[in-house]
Design a protein around this motif. Sequence first.
Motif, PDB file in Angstrom:
ATOM      1  N   THR A  83       0.857  -1.178   0.000  1.00  0.00           N
ATOM      2  CA  THR A  83       0.000   0.000   0.000  1.00  0.00           C
ATOM      3  C   THR A  83       0.897   1.234   0.000  1.00  0.00           C
ATOM      4  O   THR A  83       2.091   1.148  -0.307  1.00  0.00           O
ATOM      5  CB  THR A  83      -0.938  -0.029   1.220  1.00  0.00           C
ATOM      6  OG1 THR A  83      -1.834   1.090   1.141  1.00  0.00           O
ATOM      7  CG2 THR A  83      -0.173   0.048   2.536  1.00  0.00           C
TER       8      THR A  83
ATOM      9  N   ASN B 262      -5.212   7.458   4.641  1.00  0.00           N
ATOM     10  CA  ASN B 262      -5.490   7.539   6.073  1.00  0.00           C
ATOM     11  C   ASN B 262      -5.692   6.166   6.711  1.00  0.00           C
ATOM     12  O   ASN B 262      -5.708   6.040   7.943  1.00  0.00           O
ATOM     13  CB  ASN B 262      -6.725   8.407   6.317  1.00  0.00           C
ATOM     14  CG  ASN B 262      -6.437   9.888   6.122  1.00  0.00           C
ATOM     15  OD1 ASN B 262      -5.285  10.312   6.182  1.00  0.00           O
ATOM     16  ND2 ASN B 262      -7.471  10.674   5.870  1.00  0.00           N
ATOM     17  N   THR B 263      -5.851   5.127   5.890  1.00  0.00           N
ATOM     18  CA  THR B 263      -5.977   3.779   6.444  1.00  0.00           C
ATOM     19  C   THR B 263      -4.628   3.229   6.898  1.00  0.00           C
ATOM     20  O   THR B 263      -4.575   2.205   7.572  1.00  0.00           O
ATOM     21  CB  THR B 263      -6.598   2.821   5.421  1.00  0.00           C
ATOM     22  OG1 THR B 263      -5.724   2.701   4.280  1.00  0.00           O
ATOM     23  CG2 THR B 263      -7.966   3.324   4.955  1.00  0.00           C
ATOM     24  N   GLY B 264      -3.557   3.919   6.529  1.00  0.00           N
ATOM     25  CA  GLY B 264      -2.238   3.516   7.002  1.00  0.00           C
ATOM     26  C   GLY B 264      -1.178   3.600   5.926  1.00  0.00           C
ATOM     27  O   GLY B 264      -1.444   3.303   4.757  1.00  0.00           O
TER      28      GLY B 264
ATOM     29  N   ARG C   2       0.070  -4.389   3.715  1.00  0.00           N
ATOM     30  CA  ARG C   2      -0.652  -3.234   4.223  1.00  0.00           C
ATOM     31  C   ARG C   2      -0.567  -3.242   5.743  1.00  0.00           C
ATOM     32  O   ARG C   2      -0.015  -4.169   6.332  1.00  0.00           O
ATOM     33  CB  ARG C   2      -2.098  -3.234   3.742  1.00  0.00           C
ATOM     34  CG  ARG C   2      -2.852  -4.533   3.929  1.00  0.00           C
ATOM     35  CD  ARG C   2      -4.214  -4.466   3.315  1.00  0.00           C
ATOM     36  NE  ARG C   2      -4.908  -5.737   3.344  1.00  0.00           N
ATOM     37  CZ  ARG C   2      -6.110  -5.940   2.829  1.00  0.00           C
ATOM     38  NH1 ARG C   2      -6.754  -4.937   2.258  1.00  0.00           N
ATOM     39  NH2 ARG C   2      -6.673  -7.124   2.886  1.00  0.00           N
ATOM     40  N   ASN C   3      -1.123  -2.221   6.363  1.00  0.00           N
ATOM     41  CA  ASN C   3      -0.973  -2.093   7.808  1.00  0.00           C
ATOM     42  C   ASN C   3      -1.531  -3.278   8.575  1.00  0.00           C
ATOM     43  O   ASN C   3      -1.073  -3.598   9.666  1.00  0.00           O
ATOM     44  CB  ASN C   3      -1.619  -0.795   8.301  1.00  0.00           C
ATOM     45  CG  ASN C   3      -0.650   0.374   8.188  1.00  0.00           C
ATOM     46  OD1 ASN C   3      -0.062   0.575   7.128  1.00  0.00           O
ATOM     47  ND2 ASN C   3      -0.473   1.125   9.255  1.00  0.00           N
TER      48      ASN C   3
ATOM     49  N   LYS D 196      -8.127   9.739   1.698  1.00  0.00           N
ATOM     50  CA  LYS D 196      -8.908   8.801   2.511  1.00  0.00           C
ATOM     51  C   LYS D 196      -8.277   7.416   2.483  1.00  0.00           C
ATOM     52  O   LYS D 196      -8.204   6.728   3.502  1.00  0.00           O
ATOM     53  CB  LYS D 196     -10.351   8.744   2.006  1.00  0.00           C
ATOM     54  CG  LYS D 196     -11.153  10.008   2.286  1.00  0.00           C
ATOM     55  CD  LYS D 196     -12.579   9.877   1.744  1.00  0.00           C
ATOM     56  CE  LYS D 196     -13.368  11.154   1.991  1.00  0.00           C
ATOM     57  NZ  LYS D 196     -14.753  11.066   1.435  1.00  0.00           N
ATOM     58  N   TYR D 197      -7.826   7.008   1.301  1.00  0.00           N
ATOM     59  CA  TYR D 197      -7.137   5.726   1.208  1.00  0.00           C
ATOM     60  C   TYR D 197      -5.873   5.731   2.068  1.00  0.00           C
ATOM     61  O   TYR D 197      -5.594   4.771   2.797  1.00  0.00           O
ATOM     62  CB  TYR D 197      -6.734   5.432  -0.240  1.00  0.00           C
ATOM     63  CG  TYR D 197      -7.869   5.192  -1.201  1.00  0.00           C
ATOM     64  CD1 TYR D 197      -9.136   4.829  -0.776  1.00  0.00           C
ATOM     65  CD2 TYR D 197      -7.662   5.335  -2.579  1.00  0.00           C
ATOM     66  CE1 TYR D 197     -10.171   4.601  -1.675  1.00  0.00           C
ATOM     67  CE2 TYR D 197      -8.687   5.105  -3.488  1.00  0.00           C
ATOM     68  CZ  TYR D 197      -9.939   4.754  -3.026  1.00  0.00           C
ATOM     69  OH  TYR D 197     -10.947   4.534  -3.926  1.00  0.00           O
TER      70      TYR D 197
END
Length: 257
Positions: free
Chosen positions: A184, A213-215, A243-244, A210-211
């Motif tokens: 990501t 901000n998910t990490g 990803r996170n 926004k994407y």
Amino acid sequence: MALSGQTAVVTGAAMGIGRAVTELLLQHGAMVALLDVDESAGQSLKASLDQQHGAQRTLFLHCSVESEEQTKAAFQKTVETFGRVDILCNNAGILNEAEWERSVSVNLVAVIRLTYMALEHMNKGTGGRGGVIVNIASMAGLGPLPSCPVYTATKHAVVGFTRAMAAASTALGYGIRFNAVCPTFVQTDLFSNIYDRMGIFSQLADQTRKYANTGVLNVSEVAAGLLELVTDETKNGEALMLRNGGKTYMTFPTFSW
């Protein structure tokens, strides 16, 4: 696959993910040829690595992955210096929707170019010792990033190329494994400048935020994923999503001609 005594070529090695990959490979005993178009950053990193690992463990080569002449010379110099090539990390990449032709050139054409050059030195069918090639793709290579359609296209292509080359290598006995890392957003210059490089899709910047901000990953997490794909000899034709929430080996639909 133990890395002690192995030789790796890393593109875009001077900063970001490439630097993290280089440092991790060295920590595990490999010798590394650092390819980068940024000579100042590359020489600075080389000097730092010399202090930590000794001057004989690394080689910096000023090289644009868009140049066939420069990349060919870089492989030749690597072989002359270290005697072999065992690992290739195709990491160099850009994101700039306004310069879409260069994005395709760097993100896809160069990956193909470097891979084919590596085959000349690694292919067991022509006297090489085999090895592993890992391409740095992106989650945008698994699903669309609407604000960056050209970047999305190049990374989808990298994933497809990686999987097809893995199958070809198995069928033809190259002795080379091919895998892709699909992270990501990663805290690099590419991510820091993404909102200025969306071109005609800049109106989608808020959606991209926004994407994000998910990490956001750090470069060491991506390097660790690459190391797993290099050292685990059972991995071939894999796309490792990072990803996170952790890592996932992607399962693709079964397809038969």
